[in-house]
Design a protein around this motif. Sequence first.
Motif, PDB file in Angstrom:
ATOM      1  N   LEU A   1       0.853  -1.210   0.000  1.00 36.90           N
ATOM      2  CA  LEU A   1       0.000   0.000   0.000  1.00 36.90           C
ATOM      3  C   LEU A   1       0.878   1.246   0.000  1.00 36.90           C
ATOM      4  CD1 LEU A   1      -3.154   0.545   0.324  1.00 36.90           C
ATOM      5  CD2 LEU A   1      -2.539   1.204   2.635  1.00 36.90           C
ATOM      6  N   ASP A   2       0.637   2.140  -0.917  1.00 37.93           N
ATOM      7  CA  ASP A   2       1.475   3.322  -1.053  1.00 37.93           C
ATOM      8  C   ASP A   2       0.568   4.545  -1.086  1.00 37.93           C
ATOM      9  OD1 ASP A   2       3.403   5.135  -1.513  1.00 37.93           O
ATOM     10  OD2 ASP A   2       3.882   4.478  -3.548  1.00 37.93           O
ATOM     11  N   TYR A   3       0.067   4.930   0.104  1.00 38.27           N
ATOM     12  CA  TYR A   3      -0.940   5.988   0.142  1.00 38.27           C
ATOM     13  C   TYR A   3      -0.319   7.360  -0.038  1.00 38.27           C
ATOM     14  CZ  TYR A   3      -4.900   8.742   1.608  1.00 38.27           C
ATOM     15  OH  TYR A   3      -5.913   9.655   1.640  1.00 38.27           O
ATOM     16  N   GLN A   4       0.871   7.536   0.536  1.00 34.75           N
ATOM     17  CA  GLN A   4       1.576   8.821   0.435  1.00 34.75           C
ATOM     18  C   GLN A   4       1.623   9.341  -1.001  1.00 34.75           C
ATOM     19  OE1 GLN A   4       3.276  10.733   2.862  1.00 34.75           O
ATOM     20  NE2 GLN A   4       2.031   9.498   4.232  1.00 34.75           N
ATOM     21  N   HIS A   5       1.929   8.410  -1.887  1.00 32.70           N
ATOM     22  CA  HIS A   5       2.169   8.759  -3.283  1.00 32.70           C
ATOM     23  C   HIS A   5       0.945   9.420  -3.923  1.00 32.70           C
ATOM     24  CE1 HIS A   5       3.804   8.437  -7.235  1.00 32.70           C
ATOM     25  NE2 HIS A   5       2.872   7.610  -7.648  1.00 32.70           N
TER      26      HIS A   5
ATOM     27  N   VAL B   1       4.989  -2.518 -15.408  1.00 27.54           N
ATOM     28  CA  VAL B   1       4.962  -2.229 -13.967  1.00 27.54           C
ATOM     29  C   VAL B   1       5.602  -3.365 -13.189  1.00 27.54           C
ATOM     30  CG1 VAL B   1       3.425  -2.002 -11.975  1.00 27.54           C
ATOM     31  CG2 VAL B   1       2.956  -0.713 -14.049  1.00 27.54           C
ATOM     32  N   VAL B   2       5.189  -4.606 -13.509  1.00 21.76           N
ATOM     33  CA  VAL B   2       5.701  -5.755 -12.753  1.00 21.76           C
ATOM     34  C   VAL B   2       7.202  -5.904 -12.951  1.00 21.76           C
ATOM     35  CG1 VAL B   2       5.654  -8.261 -12.590  1.00 21.76           C
ATOM     36  CG2 VAL B   2       3.537  -6.988 -12.783  1.00 21.76           C
ATOM     37  N   LEU B   3       7.651  -5.924 -14.200  1.00 22.66           N
ATOM     38  CA  LEU B   3       9.073  -6.171 -14.453  1.00 22.66           C
ATOM     39  C   LEU B   3       9.930  -5.044 -13.886  1.00 22.66           C
ATOM     40  CD1 LEU B   3       9.175  -7.669 -18.055  1.00 22.66           C
ATOM     41  CD2 LEU B   3       9.509  -8.828 -15.882  1.00 22.66           C
ATOM     42  N   TYR B   4       9.476  -3.810 -14.066  1.00 25.86           N
ATOM     43  CA  TYR B   4      10.257  -2.669 -13.587  1.00 25.86           C
ATOM     44  C   TYR B   4      10.413  -2.738 -12.072  1.00 25.86           C
ATOM     45  CZ  TYR B   4      11.472   2.254 -12.807  1.00 25.86           C
ATOM     46  OH  TYR B   4      12.080   3.413 -12.430  1.00 25.86           O
ATOM     47  N   LYS B   5       9.293  -2.995 -11.379  1.00 22.84           N
ATOM     48  CA  LYS B   5       9.353  -3.033  -9.912  1.00 22.84           C
ATOM     49  C   LYS B   5      10.147  -4.243  -9.440  1.00 22.84           C
ATOM     50  CE  LYS B   5       5.733   0.096  -8.915  1.00 22.84           C
ATOM     51  NZ  LYS B   5       4.318   0.287  -8.922  1.00 22.84           N
ATOM     52  N   LEU B   6      10.010  -5.365 -10.172  1.00 19.62           N
ATOM     53  CA  LEU B   6      10.740  -6.587  -9.817  1.00 19.62           C
ATOM     54  C   LEU B   6      12.245  -6.347  -9.897  1.00 19.62           C
ATOM     55  CD1 LEU B   6       9.613  -9.470  -9.228  1.00 19.62           C
ATOM     56  CD2 LEU B   6      10.311 -10.055 -11.547  1.00 19.62           C
TER      57      LEU B   6
ATOM     58  N   LEU C   1      -6.199   5.970  -9.318  1.00 27.08           N
ATOM     59  CA  LEU C   1      -5.427   6.235  -8.098  1.00 27.08           C
ATOM     60  C   LEU C   1      -5.436   5.035  -7.167  1.00 27.08           C
ATOM     61  CD1 LEU C   1      -6.496   9.901  -7.277  1.00 27.08           C
ATOM     62  CD2 LEU C   1      -4.374   9.118  -8.283  1.00 27.08           C
ATOM     63  N   THR C   2      -6.602   4.383  -7.049  1.00 31.77           N
ATOM     64  CA  THR C   2      -6.682   3.216  -6.171  1.00 31.77           C
ATOM     65  C   THR C   2      -5.755   2.115  -6.675  1.00 31.77           C
ATOM     66  OG1 THR C   2      -8.981   3.790  -5.863  1.00 31.77           O
ATOM     67  CG2 THR C   2      -8.291   1.643  -5.061  1.00 31.77           C
ATOM     68  N   ALA C   3      -5.769   1.887  -7.982  1.00 32.55           N
ATOM     69  CA  ALA C   3      -4.894   0.856  -8.535  1.00 32.55           C
ATOM     70  C   ALA C   3      -3.431   1.192  -8.271  1.00 32.55           C
ATOM     71  CB  ALA C   3      -5.145   0.696 -10.029  1.00 32.55           C
ATOM     72  N   GLU C   4      -3.065   2.458  -8.479  1.00 32.09           N
ATOM     73  CA  GLU C   4      -1.677   2.872  -8.240  1.00 32.09           C
ATOM     74  C   GLU C   4      -1.302   2.686  -6.777  1.00 32.09           C
ATOM     75  OE1 GLU C   4       0.850   4.656 -10.354  1.00 32.09           O
ATOM     76  OE2 GLU C   4      -0.258   3.395 -11.755  1.00 32.09           O
ATOM     77  N   MET C   5      -2.276   2.968  -5.914  1.00 36.04           N
ATOM     78  CA  MET C   5      -2.037   2.866  -4.480  1.00 36.04           C
ATOM     79  C   MET C   5      -1.689   1.432  -4.098  1.00 36.04           C
ATOM     80  SD  MET C   5      -4.497   4.677  -1.793  1.00 36.04           S
ATOM     81  CE  MET C   5      -5.878   3.562  -1.803  1.00 36.04           C
ATOM     82  N   PHE C   6      -2.372   0.466  -4.691  1.00 35.41           N
ATOM     83  CA  PHE C   6      -2.105  -0.940  -4.377  1.00 35.41           C
ATOM     84  C   PHE C   6      -1.044  -1.538  -5.314  1.00 35.41           C
ATOM     85  CE2 PHE C   6      -6.410  -0.341  -2.672  1.00 35.41           C
ATOM     86  CZ  PHE C   6      -6.176  -0.745  -1.379  1.00 35.41           C
ATOM     87  N   HIS C   7      -0.303  -0.706  -6.018  1.00 31.79           N
ATOM     88  CA  HIS C   7       0.736  -1.153  -6.947  1.00 31.79           C
ATOM     89  C   HIS C   7       0.180  -2.047  -8.049  1.00 31.79           C
ATOM     90  CE1 HIS C   7       3.913   0.654  -4.669  1.00 31.79           C
ATOM     91  NE2 HIS C   7       3.452   0.099  -3.584  1.00 31.79           N
ATOM     92  N   LEU C   8      -1.084  -1.827  -8.413  1.00 31.24           N
ATOM     93  CA  LEU C   8      -1.645  -2.531  -9.563  1.00 31.24           C
ATOM     94  C   LEU C   8      -1.458  -1.648 -10.794  1.00 31.24           C
ATOM     95  CD1 LEU C   8      -4.946  -3.614  -7.841  1.00 31.24           C
ATOM     96  CD2 LEU C   8      -2.839  -4.921  -8.048  1.00 31.24           C
TER      97      LEU C   8
END
Lengths: 575, 575
Positions: free
Chosen positions: A1-5, B179-184, B251-258
């Motif tokens: 969870l990344d709420y700050q962002h 998103v997945v590969l970059y974060k991985l 925003l919700t998706a970004e928040m949960f790293h989706l």
Amino acid sequence: LDYQHVQVPFEITLWIMLASLAKIGFHLYNKLPSVVPESCLLIFVGLIMGGIIYGLNDRSPPVMDSDIFFLYLLPPIVLDAGYFMPSRPFFENIGTILLYAVVGTVWNVFGIGFSLYGICQVRAFRLQDVSLLHNLLFGSLIAAVDPVAVLAVFEEIHVNEKLHILVFGESLLNDAVTVVLYKLFRSFCEMPTIKSVDVFAGVGQFFVVGLGGVLVGLSFGFTAAFTTRFTKDIRVIEPLFVFLYSYLSYLTAEMFHLSGIVAIIACAMGMKRYVEANISLKSHTTVKYFMKMWSSVSDTLIFIFLGVSTIGENHEWNWPYICFTLIFCLVWRALGVLVLTFFVNRFHVNTITSKDQFIIAYGGLRGAICFSLVFLLPDFHRKKLFIAATTVVILFTVFVQGMTIRPLVDLLAVKRKRESAPTVGEQIHIRFLDHLLAGIEDISGHWGQYYWKDKLEYFNSKYLQKILLREYDQPKSSIVLLYEKLERKHAMELAQAGQLGHGPAHPSLLNNDRTVLRDQKLEDTPNPDVLDNMQEILARNLYRIRRTGPAYSRHTLPGDCEPGEHPQELLILRH
Amino acid sequence: LDYQHVQVPFEITLWIMLASLAKIGFHLYNKLPSVVPESCLLIFVGLIMGGIIYGLNDRSPPVMDSDIFFLYLLPPIVLDAGYFMPSRPFFENIGTILLYAVVGTVWNVFGIGFSLYGICQVRAFRLQDVSLLHNLLFGSLIAAVDPVAVLAVFEEIHVNEKLHILVFGESLLNDAVTVVLYKLFRSFCEMPTIKSVDVFAGVGQFFVVGLGGVLVGLSFGFTAAFTTRFTKDIRVIEPLFVFLYSYLSYLTAEMFHLSGIVAIIACAMGMKRYVEANISLKSHTTVKYFMKMWSSVSDTLIFIFLGVSTIGENHEWNWPYICFTLIFCLVWRALGVLVLTFFVNRFHVNTITSKDQFIIAYGGLRGAICFSLVFLLPDFHRKKLFIAATTVVILFTVFVQGMTIRPLVDLLAVKRKRESAPTVGEQIHIRFLDHLLAGIEDISGHWGQYYWKDKLEYFNSKYLQKILLREYDQPKSSIVLLYEKLERKHAMELAQAGQLGHGPAHPSLLNNDRTVLRDQKLEDTPNPDVLDNMQEILARNLYRIRRTGPAYSRHTLPGDCEPGEHPQELLILRH
């Protein structure tokens, strides 16, 4: 969870969502909005929200940031107000409106300031530490009628156009006075001694702030109109320019300490007729819709935040000061309206009745502008008292006056707004009378509103339209536009009802067309050819003659102006 | 002068204004946009602006903030793309699109990453300090095709619908993979040792990020549709909900790293048909117009900022690395498209021609997403090299490929998009064939796209429409809606031409109506009664029968489902 962002946009979106859902909620119960004004309900929602936040966090909820209010929430509302301002009643009553806005506000500021200073002298109230200047500063922020609150209430009670424009116009234009007086007293508070020069400079500032705002607004408005001349190939960004230029006019005015509200209104009123003619119909629908939507959301947010900000520990309670503030606000406004209207009525045939006067005085609602200004005050030991007094005045005017004004309007049988739009016939007659009155004013040597209107119209068609309109060779009058609008509406209704005969494509109907045309001349809505004729007749016989014929004037001799055109004109007419 | 106070909104407004004026400027010269894509021109404007800022301040101009890009500039473009996504070609080619987006992107990432690592081993290039992980990280950000750049170029060249949706769909859906590969790889870079568990977790994340995004988007989309059921009394805030809910889904998706992009597209596609049916026509015009306007401005700002950010001192130049990056980007994409299309063509009748394959490979433009991701990299000593390489790849693809793709499309005579919208007749036939194919699939026991589409449609009309639509008892099919649209358009044209006979109000015309109706049946566009009949016939004879009749299936016996409705249905049909 990344709420700050995502915090900032997420919370803003949620607040707007809450505001919109609250609005839907009220409208689900049809009875509620007809009794209680929406503004009251929204403040109530805000109070509950504030209570919840206070209860959960055990500290004061965040107050509405004055910067956010003045930079982001106020402009959409004022832009909407300016863009949809009925220009005819506004300019017909501009003198009265300015009198109320300037003299009335100054009267209220000094009246409230001095009488509160008197109250502070009573030893029993323990208020001797509040100086005269602080009282005047407080008076300057509490005296101004708030456009947002007025609009919210007056849109729902449907009083007649003149009464509406008097209260609403005053609430918009008094911004210049409020800005000047508030900044003047604030700077006086910080000065060691006040010279008489400073006071005179303050008086001069009125004109700079007000007229400067008008100038900034008009220049941005005309630039916007000029820009939309070139958007024919890229229709999709047309609405953007309307919003961008008006917002820039507001920001520029604020930057130079001029009146932003006056600037944005001048911008909107200045650009409207040219922009409307330049942009496509869909762009215009979008502009209108988005303006309404934006202002509606801003308005909702303001009232909710007003409620939220009321809860908390930033109040200092002092019964006498707060009660007398409320009483003086009501009394000085009533007195001001009575005295000013007495003078106004002496110079007008169409007088303001005593019922109207009562509604004008009673409709002087205070709102979020006062609230934001009181939080912007420099820190001093009685600031919390001022905040408490402002909050009470706002809540009293919005709740008590806002909720009782509708029954009072019903009780007093105040003249209501006419429901239907003016017919084409009425429009033609109004136009005819305008020309007639301009002629009479010209002959009698009186430079009244019709004279100036006529001059403006001449200047507009001679210069402005050529620069600002894309297709300036075919300027359409309001009658033709109205006719087109009626025609479009009719077509849509026919299409929806499925009754649209595919007439013109059909040979049998084409033969009928002539008889239909003949019959239509007898009907109410004329067909475009007939209307073009009518238009032509009006333009040639009323307008041109007046312009080219020898006008009686103290400064020019007969036959002085444009002698070349004159005989030609007569020839055409004779022909 | 108080610039500090208004600085933030003032500068934002000025940037948007610059972007809009630049757009107008290009369109004033009609020849320019037909040769050079707008994106190139905008980057060029940005380069000049950056040069001016650099020259005046003598330091690097500000680079585009990644947060601003991902939170404010990207969502409007993706929302616009999702809302106006042609759903039929998209779902028809969803398998191919997913193959390109998932397998193709993984192929590119590893291809580019490993081969660049190979280049780094060459001692002469002095790049031995760039590890394999860093190369893979760089590969993950440079491999993904950018939707903004693709849209900007492909909107202007008008290739056929299938080709367009293949490239554009890939560019949208590869976001999940990126998103997945970059974060991985980023987290691998920070880990001391990498266990095989982490690698498998990464593979699992693909599904979580992609499907999670779809779920978040659909849930917000349905909530939006549900909300617009209750906006009947307050039409003016209807457009707001479309924007608010889609933004919240992002925003919700970004928040949960989706994947935010996948979420907002799912939201837009999910809500569209219900929202369109619920909101008023004017609200819908506003939604469409504003979406286009917003995305157009975002798009413009992105390209201008891309240009501005290119100027400056944050580049490290290394010829071999940068040249080989460019070559590998082109080669691996071409190889990937060839290999994947080979497999796709084996399973499809309607194959992708070699011309189409070339355009798919050539249309793999890189853009602002890569650029923002490379600035988001954790600081390490070769970051500036990566920035330089990314900038070169973006500029090369946008300028060279973007400018030559139109002549190439002409030269290869790639199949273009058909100009006209499908006629009512075509629509009816397409619908008919859909039902037929669904039936064939059902009988042959093959669960293909028509089978699923049919099931979805059934679920939609049985449950979703009842919950999400305000007037669910009269669900209108796309044919009726198209007819209404044509009818409205026709009415507007008649009104504009002034040929609208005020027929139905006129007694003599009313008598004619019957003959007109009779004649109309022979004409192309049927009248609503006739169409309702046609609609009824289609619905009863094709759809219902298929649904209630005994479907051949390996899992149910004939006559197993809904036996009560069956005889009744037959009775009606016989009748």
